[in-house]
Design an enzyme around this catalytic site. Structure first.
Site, short mmCIF file in Angstrom:
data_model
loop_
_atom_site.label_atom_id
_atom_site.label_comp_id
_atom_site.label_asym_id
_atom_site.label_seq_id
_atom_site.Cartn_x
_atom_site.Cartn_y
_atom_site.Cartn_z
CG PHE A 10 36.27 -8.57 -28.48
CD1 PHE A 10 37.28 -8.23 -29.37
CD2 PHE A 10 36.10 -7.79 -27.34
CE1 PHE A 10 38.11 -7.14 -29.11
CE2 PHE A 10 36.91 -6.70 -27.08
CZ PHE A 10 37.93 -6.37 -27.97
CB THR A 12 40.94 -15.08 -23.29
OG1 THR A 12 39.93 -15.49 -22.38
CG2 THR A 12 42.25 -14.90 -22.57
CB VAL A 13 43.09 -15.13 -27.87
CG1 VAL A 13 44.20 -14.83 -28.87
CG2 VAL A 13 43.46 -16.32 -27.00
N GLY A 135 50.78 -21.60 -27.87
CA GLY A 135 50.49 -20.18 -27.61
C GLY A 135 51.52 -19.20 -28.12
CB ILE A 137 56.47 -21.40 -28.36
CG1 ILE A 137 56.44 -21.45 -26.84
CG2 ILE A 137 57.83 -21.83 -28.90
CD1 ILE A 137 56.73 -22.85 -26.26
CG ASP A 202 44.71 -27.85 -25.87
OD1 ASP A 202 44.04 -27.08 -26.57
OD2 ASP A 202 45.90 -27.62 -25.53
CE LYS A 206 47.76 -26.40 -27.62
NZ LYS A 206 47.79 -26.10 -26.18
N GLY A 303 47.48 -17.92 -22.51
CA GLY A 303 47.35 -16.59 -21.92
C GLY A 303 47.12 -15.55 -23.01
P1 NAP Z 1 37.27 -17.43 -25.19
O1 NAP Z 1 37.81 -16.54 -24.14
O2 NAP Z 1 36.22 -18.43 -24.82
O3 NAP Z 1 36.75 -16.50 -26.37
C1 NAP Z 1 35.95 -16.96 -27.42
C2 NAP Z 1 34.89 -15.89 -27.62
O4 NAP Z 1 34.17 -16.19 -28.81
C3 NAP Z 1 33.88 -15.87 -26.46
O5 NAP Z 1 33.63 -14.55 -26.11
C4 NAP Z 1 32.67 -16.53 -27.09
O6 NAP Z 1 31.46 -16.12 -26.51
C5 NAP Z 1 32.80 -16.05 -28.52
N1 NAP Z 1 32.01 -16.83 -29.44
C6 NAP Z 1 31.79 -18.16 -29.45
N2 NAP Z 1 30.97 -18.49 -30.46
C7 NAP Z 1 30.65 -17.33 -31.09
C8 NAP Z 1 29.83 -17.03 -32.20
N3 NAP Z 1 29.15 -17.96 -32.84
N4 NAP Z 1 29.72 -15.73 -32.58
C9 NAP Z 1 30.38 -14.77 -31.91
N5 NAP Z 1 31.18 -14.99 -30.84
C10 NAP Z 1 31.32 -16.27 -30.44
O7 NAP Z 1 38.42 -18.27 -25.89
P2 NAP Z 1 39.95 -17.84 -26.05
O8 NAP Z 1 40.71 -18.35 -24.88
O9 NAP Z 1 40.07 -16.44 -26.45
O10 NAP Z 1 40.36 -18.81 -27.26
C11 NAP Z 1 40.05 -18.47 -28.59
C12 NAP Z 1 40.73 -19.48 -29.50
O11 NAP Z 1 42.13 -19.41 -29.29
C13 NAP Z 1 40.35 -20.94 -29.24
O12 NAP Z 1 40.37 -21.64 -30.46
C14 NAP Z 1 41.48 -21.44 -28.35
O13 NAP Z 1 41.67 -22.82 -28.45
C15 NAP Z 1 42.63 -20.69 -28.94
N6 NAP Z 1 43.77 -20.49 -28.04
C16 NAP Z 1 43.58 -19.96 -26.83
C17 NAP Z 1 44.66 -19.73 -26.00
C18 NAP Z 1 44.52 -19.15 -24.64
O14 NAP Z 1 45.52 -19.04 -23.95
N7 NAP Z 1 43.34 -18.75 -24.21
C19 NAP Z 1 45.95 -20.07 -26.46
C20 NAP Z 1 46.10 -20.62 -27.74
C21 NAP Z 1 45.00 -20.81 -28.53
P3 NAP Z 1 30.87 -16.98 -25.26
O15 NAP Z 1 31.87 -16.90 -24.19
O16 NAP Z 1 29.58 -16.29 -24.98
O17 NAP Z 1 30.69 -18.38 -25.79
N1 HSE Z 2 44.09 -24.22 -23.25
C1 HSE Z 2 45.33 -24.22 -23.92
C2 HSE Z 2 46.44 -24.50 -22.94
C3 HSE Z 2 45.55 -22.88 -24.57
O1 HSE Z 2 46.19 -24.44 -21.74
O2 HSE Z 2 47.55 -24.82 -23.35
C4 HSE Z 2 46.75 -22.84 -25.46
O3 HSE Z 2 46.57 -23.65 -26.58
#
Ligand code: NAP
Ligand code: HSE
Length: 428
Positions: A10, A12-13, A135, A137, A202, A206, A303
């Site tokens: 739970f 960012t995303v 993201g 797109i 990263d 992709k 984002g």
């Molecule tokens: P994030 O903010 O780091 O969220 C991940 C969450 O999962 C954190 O709260 C983390 O806790 C928790 N977590 C990790 N291991 C866990 C476990 N074993 N059990 C329960 N919770 C756990 O990451 P995010 O940015 O949302 O990204 C999530 C996914 O989406 C990633 O694969 C990322 O590559 C992908 N993504 C992100 C974006 C973006 O813009 N942010 C865009 C495209 C794709 P802790 O923080 O305590 O470790």
């Molecule tokens: N960390 C990645 C980025 C998130 O900045 O593009 C989206 O995949």
């Protein structure tokens, strides 16, 4: 009855999903033909659960994944924890339990995707991951569905929001590298380990996924060479501007006569190339194909809301297929044997920045090195000449990877020359 969802993570995303399910409820329900309900949310520990509850998140938070995986009422598992383990184990178990899975985890999909896709197929369940590339797109579905009649020959992409945001802030607004990275992290763009963003890793993940959707070839991550923005110097940026280019981190996947080549590297883009004006967190995927010709898909690459929008689109697609009774179709059906290109067939113009002794005959010596490899100059510039040393910048006409390697080796082994950088240049 509502379709029940189990969220793994739970951050960012994931925390952007409730906003969409609530604000866009009517449209989502109409498209899904069902209501969607977040039944359980996996968090790491009790402290995190208490923190989220006291912040007003009234979900059924659990700390043991089995509470989700063994819950027969949960139909869709949405993995948004990131990294390889334990995400891989949890997704595998979810698929084995015949649950449909949505993920945005490009690291995992690029490295272990084939295995998970095969398992999903065997189990007759869906495994969708639109948010894993660029993201917000909708590029994967576009390649898999809308471009199905076309033959893609090359995909060029600004594929990492964090590094594009950082470069834009540093080049256009004079921010420091540290400030730009810190802000990208605060805005939720960066990976939990931002090394992946700034080192091109990263974007290389992709590129692996784009190769599957665009070219039907499941190449190994190790086949994608990658260099990140940390290799770009302010001097490279200034020279690029002087010569009429913009530097961006670009993923380049192309099919040559002998096979496919994929790489991520800082690239000089002509100022009037459509990718040159992709700034900030925006990403773009520029597709060259035999039918459409050139097309570009543009939008926020990272984002919370943009990424959650792609995740929810996958959830809605699964709900709809369940309702229509045609679940289990592969996300991407285009598949053929992966054949890597011969380095001699992978060609581009290149930029070289070289320090030479500031004395007569050095340009001639450089010209000899390039000439021995049958490389010809397109542009040459000497600057910062101080009587001791000078910087020479060369932009070549098209070189193959084999020629590039030979020239690099010669420059690096010649004690007179110091090769500062060499980057790909997209032809004007
Ligand atoms: P994030 O903010 O780091 O969220 C991940 C969450 O999962 C954190 O709260 C983390 O806790 C928790 N977590 C990790 N291991 C866990 C476990 N074993 N059990 C329960 N919770 C756990 O990451 P995010 O940015 O949302 O990204 C999530 C996914 O989406 C990633 O694969 C990322 O590559 C992908 N993504 C992100 C974006 C973006 O813009 N942010 C865009 C495209 C794709 P802790 O923080 O305590 O470790
Ligand atoms: N960390 C990645 C980025 C998130 O900045 O593009 C989206 O995949």
């Amino acid at each position: 009855m509502a379709i029940k969802i189990g969220l793994l993570g739970f951050g960012t995303v994931a925390s952007g999903i409730p906003f969409l399910l609530e604000e866009n409820k009517d449209k989502i329900v109409a498209a899904s033909k069902e209501t969607l309900e977040i039944a359980k949310v996996l968090v790491k520990d009790e402290a995190e659960k208490d923190r989220l509850l006291s912040a007003g998140n009234h979900y059924n938070f659990v700390t043991n994944v089995d509470e989700i995986l063994s819950d027969p009422e949960i139909t869709i598992v949405v993995e948004l924890m990131g990294r390889i383990e334990p995400a891989k184990t949890f997704i595998t178990k979810a698929l084995e339990a015949k649950k449909h899975v949505v993920s945005a985890n490009k690291d995992l999909i690029a490295v272990h995707g084939s295995e998970l896709i095969a398992l999903a197929q065997k189990q007759g369940v869906a495994f969708y991951y639109e948010a894993a590339v660029a993201g917000g797109i909708p590029i994967l579905r576009t390649l898999a569905n809308s471009l199905t009649s076309d033959k893609v020959t090359r995909i060029l992409g600004v594929l990492n929001g964090t590094s594009n945001f950082m470069m834009t802030k540093m080049v256009d607004e004079g921010w420091t590298y540290e400030d730009a990275l810190k802000t990208a992290q605060e805005l939720g763009y960066a990976e939990s380990d931002p090394t992946n963003d700034v080192e091109g890793i990263d974007a290389a993940y992709k590129a692996v996924i784009l190769s599957q959707f665009g070219f039907g070839m499941a190449i190994d991550f190790d086949a994608v060479s990658h260099k990140g923005i940390s290799t770009i110097t302010p001097d490279d940026v200034a020279v690029a501007q002087q010569l009429g280019y913009v530097i961006k981190l670009v993923g380049d996947i192309q099919e040559t006569e002998s096979g496919i080549s994929a790489e991520v590297s800082p690239t000089f883009l002509p100022k009037d190339h459509p990718l040159a004006s992709v700034n900030g967190v925006m990403n773009a995927v520029f597709v060259e194909s035999i039918g459409i010709g050139e097309s570009m898909y543009y939008g926020p690459g990272a984002g919370q809301k943009p990424t959650a929008t792609s995740v929810v689109a996958d959830i809605v697609r699964i709900a709809r297929r369940l309702s229509d009774g045609n679940i289990g179709k592969s996300f991407n059906e285009y598949s053929r044997p992966a054949v890597l290109a011969n380095p001699e067939d992978v060609k581009s113009d290149y930029y070289f920045s070289i320090i030479t002794p500031d004395q007569q005959g050095q340009i001639l010596r450089l010209a000899e090195i390039f000439n021995q490899e049958n490389a010809s100059f397109k542009q040459i510039l000497q600057q910062k000449s101080n009587g001791k040393e000078a910087q020479v910048v060369i932009v070549t006409h098209r070189l193959s990877k084999t020629q590039l390697a030979a020239i690099t080796e010669k420059l690096e082994s010649d004690t007179d020359f110091k090769l500062l950088n060499s980057f790909k240049v997209l032809g004007k």
